[in-house]
Design a protein around this motif. Structure first.
Motif, PDB file in Angstrom:
ATOM      1  N   MET A   1       0.853  -1.194   0.000  1.00 12.71           N
ATOM      2  CA  MET A   1       0.000   0.000   0.000  1.00 12.71           C
ATOM      3  C   MET A   1       0.888   1.242   0.000  1.00 12.71           C
ATOM      4  SD  MET A   1      -2.958   1.098   2.765  1.00 12.71           S
ATOM      5  CE  MET A   1      -3.904  -0.393   2.378  1.00 12.71           C
ATOM      6  N   PRO A   2       0.653   2.192  -0.915  1.00 14.94           N
ATOM      7  CA  PRO A   2       1.482   3.392  -0.967  1.00 14.94           C
ATOM      8  C   PRO A   2       1.294   4.240   0.287  1.00 14.94           C
ATOM      9  CG  PRO A   2      -0.431   3.627  -2.389  1.00 14.94           C
ATOM     10  CD  PRO A   2      -0.406   2.205  -1.946  1.00 14.94           C
ATOM     11  N   PRO A   3       2.299   5.017   0.667  1.00 10.47           N
ATOM     12  CA  PRO A   3       2.169   5.858   1.865  1.00 10.47           C
ATOM     13  C   PRO A   3       1.104   6.932   1.672  1.00 10.47           C
ATOM     14  CG  PRO A   3       4.161   6.405   0.655  1.00 10.47           C
ATOM     15  CD  PRO A   3       3.623   5.152   0.032  1.00 10.47           C
ATOM     16  N   ARG A   4       0.497   7.356   2.779  1.00  6.15           N
ATOM     17  CA  ARG A   4      -0.494   8.422   2.728  1.00  6.15           C
ATOM     18  C   ARG A   4       0.187   9.727   2.329  1.00  6.15           C
ATOM     19  NH1 ARG A   4      -1.634   6.469   8.649  1.00  6.15           N
ATOM     20  NH2 ARG A   4      -3.238   4.854   8.336  1.00  6.15           N
ATOM     21  N   SER A   5      -0.435  10.456   1.447  1.00  2.86           N
ATOM     22  CA  SER A   5       0.145  11.736   1.031  1.00  2.86           C
ATOM     23  C   SER A   5      -0.182  12.847   2.019  1.00  2.86           C
ATOM     24  CB  SER A   5      -0.367  12.123  -0.358  1.00  2.86           C
ATOM     25  OG  SER A   5      -1.790  12.222  -0.366  1.00  2.86           O
ATOM     26  N   GLN A   6      -1.338  12.730   2.694  1.00  3.75           N
ATOM     27  CA  GLN A   6      -1.745  13.751   3.650  1.00  3.75           C
ATOM     28  C   GLN A   6      -2.333  13.094   4.903  1.00  3.75           C
ATOM     29  OE1 GLN A   6      -4.427  16.126   1.095  1.00  3.75           O
ATOM     30  NE2 GLN A   6      -2.888  17.758   1.159  1.00  3.75           N
ATOM     31  N   PRO A   7      -1.476  12.617   5.798  1.00  2.00           N
ATOM     32  CA  PRO A   7      -1.979  11.997   7.026  1.00  2.00           C
ATOM     33  C   PRO A   7      -2.722  13.020   7.882  1.00  2.00           C
ATOM     34  CG  PRO A   7       0.396  12.355   7.160  1.00  2.00           C
ATOM     35  CD  PRO A   7      -0.002  12.631   5.747  1.00  2.00           C
ATOM     36  N   THR A   8      -3.689  12.548   8.635  1.00  2.55           N
ATOM     37  CA  THR A   8      -4.433  13.431   9.531  1.00  2.55           C
ATOM     38  C   THR A   8      -3.585  13.729  10.768  1.00  2.55           C
ATOM     39  OG1 THR A   8      -5.442  11.635  10.797  1.00  2.55           O
ATOM     40  CG2 THR A   8      -6.569  12.330   8.773  1.00  2.55           C
ATOM     41  N   ALA A   9      -4.020  14.710  11.544  1.00  4.28           N
ATOM     42  CA  ALA A   9      -3.302  15.048  12.773  1.00  4.28           C
ATOM     43  C   ALA A   9      -3.302  13.860  13.735  1.00  4.28           C
ATOM     44  CB  ALA A   9      -3.947  16.265  13.426  1.00  4.28           C
ATOM     45  N   ARG A  10      -4.378  13.098  13.761  1.00  2.10           N
ATOM     46  CA  ARG A  10      -4.460  11.930  14.639  1.00  2.10           C
ATOM     47  C   ARG A  10      -3.479  10.847  14.188  1.00  2.10           C
ATOM     48  NH1 ARG A  10      -7.809   9.646  18.477  1.00  2.10           N
ATOM     49  NH2 ARG A  10      -8.310   7.434  18.293  1.00  2.10           N
ATOM     50  N   GLN A  11      -3.353  10.639  12.886  1.00  2.00           N
ATOM     51  CA  GLN A  11      -2.397   9.665  12.370  1.00  2.00           C
ATOM     52  C   GLN A  11      -0.960  10.111  12.645  1.00  2.00           C
ATOM     53  OE1 GLN A  11      -3.854   9.716   8.362  1.00  2.00           O
ATOM     54  NE2 GLN A  11      -5.276   8.005   8.670  1.00  2.00           N
ATOM     55  N   GLU A  12      -0.709  11.401  12.513  1.00  2.00           N
ATOM     56  CA  GLU A  12       0.625  11.925  12.815  1.00  2.00           C
ATOM     57  C   GLU A  12       0.945  11.777  14.295  1.00  2.00           C
ATOM     58  OE1 GLU A  12       0.434  15.916  11.342  1.00  2.00           O
ATOM     59  OE2 GLU A  12       1.175  15.355   9.342  1.00  2.00           O
ATOM     60  N   ARG A  13      -0.075  11.960  15.133  1.00  2.00           N
ATOM     61  CA  ARG A  13       0.142  11.825  16.582  1.00  2.00           C
ATOM     62  C   ARG A  13       0.516  10.388  16.939  1.00  2.00           C
ATOM     63  NH1 ARG A  13      -1.668  14.135  21.471  1.00  2.00           N
ATOM     64  NH2 ARG A  13      -0.275  13.310  23.076  1.00  2.00           N
ATOM     65  N   LEU A  14      -0.177   9.428  16.337  1.00  2.00           N
ATOM     66  CA  LEU A  14       0.160   8.029  16.591  1.00  2.00           C
ATOM     67  C   LEU A  14       1.596   7.762  16.188  1.00  2.00           C
ATOM     68  CD1 LEU A  14      -0.472   5.087  17.302  1.00  2.00           C
ATOM     69  CD2 LEU A  14      -1.428   4.816  15.002  1.00  2.00           C
ATOM     70  N   GLY A  15       1.991   8.240  15.014  1.00  2.00           N
ATOM     71  CA  GLY A  15       3.366   8.038  14.559  1.00  2.00           C
ATOM     72  C   GLY A  15       4.371   8.657  15.507  1.00  2.00           C
ATOM     73  N   ALA A  16       4.064   9.840  15.991  1.00  2.00           N
ATOM     74  CA  ALA A  16       4.968  10.519  16.928  1.00  2.00           C
ATOM     75  C   ALA A  16       5.112   9.729  18.224  1.00  2.00           C
ATOM     76  CB  ALA A  16       4.460  11.926  17.216  1.00  2.00           C
ATOM     77  N   GLU A  17       4.013   9.120  18.674  1.00  2.00           N
ATOM     78  CA  GLU A  17       4.072   8.317  19.899  1.00  2.00           C
ATOM     79  C   GLU A  17       4.906   7.054  19.687  1.00  2.00           C
ATOM     80  OE1 GLU A  17       3.020   9.224  22.869  1.00  2.00           O
ATOM     81  OE2 GLU A  17       2.272  11.121  22.044  1.00  2.00           O
ATOM     82  N   LEU A  18       4.853   6.480  18.497  1.00  2.00           N
ATOM     83  CA  LEU A  18       5.696   5.320  18.186  1.00  2.00           C
ATOM     84  C   LEU A  18       7.165   5.720  18.239  1.00  2.00           C
ATOM     85  CD1 LEU A  18       3.754   3.731  15.165  1.00  2.00           C
ATOM     86  CD2 LEU A  18       3.640   3.086  17.583  1.00  2.00           C
ATOM     87  N   ARG A  19       7.458   6.888  17.687  1.00  2.00           N
ATOM     88  CA  ARG A  19       8.847   7.369  17.716  1.00  2.00           C
ATOM     89  C   ARG A  19       9.316   7.593  19.152  1.00  2.00           C
ATOM     90  NH1 ARG A  19       8.134  11.508  14.931  1.00  2.00           N
ATOM     91  NH2 ARG A  19       8.192  13.115  16.550  1.00  2.00           N
ATOM     92  N   LYS A  20       8.438   8.126  20.003  1.00  2.00           N
ATOM     93  CA  LYS A  20       8.791   8.340  21.406  1.00  2.00           C
ATOM     94  C   LYS A  20       9.142   7.018  22.084  1.00  2.00           C
ATOM     95  CE  LYS A  20       5.927  12.435  22.345  1.00  2.00           C
ATOM     96  NZ  LYS A  20       4.763  12.927  23.139  1.00  2.00           N
ATOM     97  N   LEU A  21       8.328   5.976  21.812  1.00  2.00           N
ATOM     98  CA  LEU A  21       8.612   4.663  22.389  1.00  2.00           C
ATOM     99  C   LEU A  21       9.995   4.185  21.988  1.00  2.00           C
ATOM    100  CD1 LEU A  21       5.288   2.637  21.855  1.00  2.00           C
ATOM    101  CD2 LEU A  21       6.151   3.586  23.999  1.00  2.00           C
ATOM    102  N   ARG A  22      10.291   4.304  20.692  1.00  2.00           N
ATOM    103  CA  ARG A  22      11.586   3.819  20.183  1.00  2.00           C
ATOM    104  C   ARG A  22      12.744   4.611  20.770  1.00  2.00           C
ATOM    105  NH1 ARG A  22      14.760   5.832  16.515  1.00  2.00           N
ATOM    106  NH2 ARG A  22      13.219   7.196  15.502  1.00  2.00           N
TER     107      ARG A  22
END
Length: 283
Positions: A1-22
């Motif tokens: 599946m191609p990456p999202r071109s315009q993720p929502t703020a909620r999707q970006e927040r989830l990604g940021a939380e994953l980065r924090k965990l790592r």
């Protein structure tokens, strides 16, 4: 599946939380990618919200990052697996993305705390009041852009009106009640609507009276949306280029303290209703 071109703020927040965990575990993106059986590019997409993550992968990442906060992990899983297509999606391509992000934030919030000094909070505005606010622009919006904004604002109120309604605490300065936005009839209807909302079990409206001494919080306007755990709270504030969402722990701690400080200058809910009625009589 191609990456999202315009993720929502909620999707970006989830990604940021994953980065924090790592990062909290001292793990590199390359190491995390290997752990999840993917490549560094895809890991980057996960952490920027451009790609989704399964529950199995998320829990594997959390376990290997030695995250013991079960409530946080469950909340992140809920975000990752949520497939809600909310009413705000009807406005994609019609309104700027920040309008959709705002509605999605409020929809998922477990509670909303709001401070407004010179205007009625958006969640409490009537249709005519909102139209007057959006009309007061230079250059003026054409009708095809004005009306969707008004309609969208009205639909945001559904979080207060649904059963059960989202807990809401709004602090409004008396000045906002007395500024006549629109006609006298518009102002009266807006005050009446505030009274009606204030009678709901899930809504608490408090007013800071004009005579409150030493109140210097004119720039403390904010909306604080509660997440499933405190670390997932979101602070929304107006910024020069529009609306900004802030999620850093230091920003959230400061916002919570500021809300309590401003609240200390406000009246109780009953005294607030009495003051709103007085303002109505004087219009």
């Amino acid at each position: 599946m191609p990456p999202r071109s315009q993720p929502t703020a909620r999707q970006e927040r989830l990604g940021a939380e994953l980065r924090k965990l790592r990062e909290a575990a001292g793990m590199t993106a390359r190491e995390a990618a290997a752990l999840l059986g993917t490549n560094p590019m895809h890991m980057s997409h996960l952490e920027t919200g451009r790609a989704g993550i399964s529950e199995e992968r998320l829990r594997r990442l959390a376990a290997n990052c030695e995250c013991s906060d079960a409530k946080l992990i469950d909340a992140l899983v809920a975000m990752a697996t949520d497939r809600t297509r909310g009413w705000w999606e009807e406005y994609r391509g019609v309104l700027p993305a920040v309008f959709l992000d705002q509605a999605e934030l409020e929809h998922h919030a477990l509670g909303v705390r709001d401070i407004s000094v010179v205007g009625v909070p958006g969640l409490l505005q009537t249709e005519h009041y909102a139209r007057a606010v959006f009309s007061f622009r230079v250059p003026e919006l054409p009708s095809k852009e004005l009306e969707p904004r008004v309609e969208h604002r009205m639909r945001r109120r559904s979080i207060l009106e649904r059963d059960p309604g989202t807990p809401y605490e709004g602090i409004i300065h008396e000045a906002a009640l007395r500024i006549r936005v629109g006609t006298r009839e518009t102002a009266l209807a807006q005050l009446h609507s505030i009274l009606e909302f204030s009678e709901r079990d899930n809504v608490a409206v408090r007013v800071i009276p004009m005579e409150a001494e030493q109140f210097a919080g004119a720039y403390s306007v904010m909306l604080l949306a509660a997440g499933a755990v405190p670390s997932l709270d979101t602070l929304q504030r107006d910024v020069p280029d529009g609306t900004g969402f802030m999620t850093a722990e230091a920003q959230l701690v400061k916002a919570r303290a500021m809300f309590d400080k401003v609240k200390a200058f406000s009246l109780g809910t009953k005294a607030t209703r009495d003051l709103v009625r007085e303002v109505m009589r004087n219009l």
